[in-house]
Enzyme design. Structure first.
Site, PDB file in Angstrom:
ATOM      1  N   GLU A 107       0.850  -1.199   0.000  1.00  0.00           N
ATOM      2  CA  GLU A 107       0.000   0.000   0.000  1.00  0.00           C
ATOM      3  C   GLU A 107       0.873   1.232   0.000  1.00  0.00           C
ATOM      4  OE1 GLU A 107      -3.149   0.683   2.883  1.00  0.00           O
ATOM      5  OE2 GLU A 107      -3.630  -1.455   2.846  1.00  0.00           O
TER       6      GLU A 107
HETATM    7  C1  FCB Z   1      -4.228   2.096   5.355  1.00  0.00           C
HETATM    8  C2  FCB Z   1      -5.314   1.043   5.362  1.00  0.00           C
HETATM    9  C3  FCB Z   1      -6.203   1.099   4.138  1.00  0.00           C
HETATM   10  C4  FCB Z   1      -6.545   2.518   3.741  1.00  0.00           C
HETATM   11  C5  FCB Z   1      -5.309   3.382   3.688  1.00  0.00           C
HETATM   12  C6  FCB Z   1      -5.580   4.806   3.268  1.00  0.00           C
HETATM   13  O1  FCB Z   1      -3.722   2.276   6.629  1.00  0.00           O
HETATM   14  O2  FCB Z   1      -4.725  -0.243   5.426  1.00  0.00           O
HETATM   15  O3  FCB Z   1      -7.345   0.325   4.393  1.00  0.00           O
HETATM   16  O4  FCB Z   1      -7.504   3.026   4.571  1.00  0.00           O
HETATM   17  O5  FCB Z   1      -4.672   3.363   4.923  1.00  0.00           O
END
Ligand code: FCB
Length: 406
Positions: free
Chosen positions: A324
């Site tokens: 992410e």
């Molecule tokens: C992370 C989360 C994801 C999303 C992003 C912006 O911490 O894992 O679900 O909300 O932030």
């Protein structure tokens, strides 16, 4: 031109994708604790969300069209096991279709088993506060591995365990809305054990599985570069925030999933121990450069942090996936530059010998951003929630410039 192409070329097999989680996009997650608290008025309602439950085919089609070759999704425990010990075969069939559709669209499938929402029955029994919760989670992991094992390429047991525990048990913002440091510590301990048991359960059912977690990392810098006390604070923040959980599970880890959003500048403080000069703060210590480089949520954008963090993780000698990374940017005015710079820093880390195997941007489409509801726009694809119409944002064009040898 030639230079840009060169900068954005990655090794063969590199995964270029996007990430999402079930509750944030699917809609109608009615057997979960979050849904329950939404109906009680304690959380923004998620409703149909992005209706991904019904529109997954369209969404994976878009992912393929914009040039992605991987997706990280999550499977919703509350759908698979809506009441204790009752396994829903329709839910399994649904996810089978989802996973097959991903494959048909040329997407490598990374699947998270738990992305923060819990079955209501499980939450009622104390969730991860209780030791029994560890067993229940491992049983669920085993069941998914038995039934969907061959359709999953990369596994993740947990998403950002510490973010969850902090929001739910010290800040009181996520269910069950508690504010107890002791409970926080108990939940962290249980999540460590839950990962370990789930890791073993998945391997027992499906030995070839590659299993990791998505872990939240923040990049810390001393506010005063040469100040020993500031450096000391950075050292401890990094040890505790970035490394503690990993150290505990490193023997049960096939890869590291790195989630990166936060850049924190910290300084030692005689009264409070330390102060973070970061987010939302308009403190005089913020440089003017910092305050201009922010997302819609006020988070400071610092692409180079990913490079520093990746280099530090090299010592674990494990493959790393960026699972992410992204920004809320309704106007789509900063996303392209952010992506360009981030991908360049990922590339630099690879050149320095870090085994980064993929980059998954948060997120494919706009979605339900937890306590912030539908306000923040994290998507490469814009969603009109009134009609569920999808519109690809301009920044997504960047993926077409990325070169990965076939
Ligand atoms: C992370 C989360 C994801 C999303 C992003 C912006 O911490 O894992 O679900 O909300 O932030």
């Amino acid at each position: 031109m030639a230079e840009t192409e060169n900068k954005l070329s990655f090794p063969k097999g590199f995964l270029l994708g996007a990430a999402a989680s079930a509750h944030q996009v699917e809609g109608q997650n009615i057997n979960s604790d979050w849904w329950y608290w939404e109906q009680q008025g304690k959380l923004p309602k998620s409703g149909q969300a992005a209706d991904h439950y019904n529109r997954f085919e369209e969404d994976f089609g878009i992912a393929q069209t914009i040039g992605l070759n991987a997706m990280r999704i999550s499977i919703e425990w509350a759908r698979i096991e809506p009441s204790e010990g009752q396994w829903d075969s329709e839910a399994i069939e649904h996810y089978k279709k989802v996973l097959k559709s991903m494959k048909a669209h040329g997407l490598t499938r990374m699947v998270t088993l738990w992305h923060w929402t819990l079955p209501k029955w499980f939450a009622d029994k104390g969730g991860f506060e209780s030791k029994a919760g560890i067993e229940a989670f491992a049983r669920y992991a085993w069941f998914v591995a038995q039934n969907l094992g061959s359709e999953i390429d990369l596994w993740e047991t947990l998403n950002e365990p510490e973010t969850f525990a902090q929001q739910a048990y010290t800040l009181g913002k996520f269910p069950p809305f508690k504010t107890s440091n002791l409970t926080y510590l108990r939940v962290i301990r249980n999540l460590i054990l839950a990962h370990k048991q789930a890791y073993r359960a998945i391997k027992a059912a499906y030995p070839q599985a590659k299993v990791g977690i998505s872990k939240n990392f923040s990049y810390y810098e001393p506010f005063r570069k040469y100040n020993f006390l500031d450096q000391l604070i950075v050292f401890f923040a990094d040890r505790i925030g970035n490394q503690y959980f990993l150290e505990k599970i490193r023997k049960q880890l096939d890869f590291i999933g790195l989630n990166y959003y936060f850049f924190n500048r910290v300084r030692f403080d005689f009264i409070w121990g330390y102060r973070e000069m970061n987010l939302n703060s308009t403190s005089p210590q913020m440089t003017s450069e910092d305050s201009q480089n922010r997302s819609d949520m006020g988070w400071v954008l610092y692409p180079k942090g990913i490079y520093h963090l990746a280099l530090e993780l090299k010592k674990y000698n494990l493959p790393i996936y960026i699972t992410e990374n992204g920004l809320a940017d309704t106007q789509d005015s900063r996303r392209h530059k952010f992506l360009q710079e981030t991908l360049e820093w990922v590339k630099q880390a690879i050149i320095q010998g870090v085994s980064i195997k993929g980059y998954l941007h948060w997120s494919l489409t706009d979605n339900y951003e937890w306590t912030n509801g539908f306000g923040p726009r994290f998507g490469l694809v814009e969603i009109d929630y009134a009609t569920q119409k999808r519109t690809v944002r301009k920044s997504a064009e960047i993926f077409k410039q990325v070169n990965i040898p076939a």
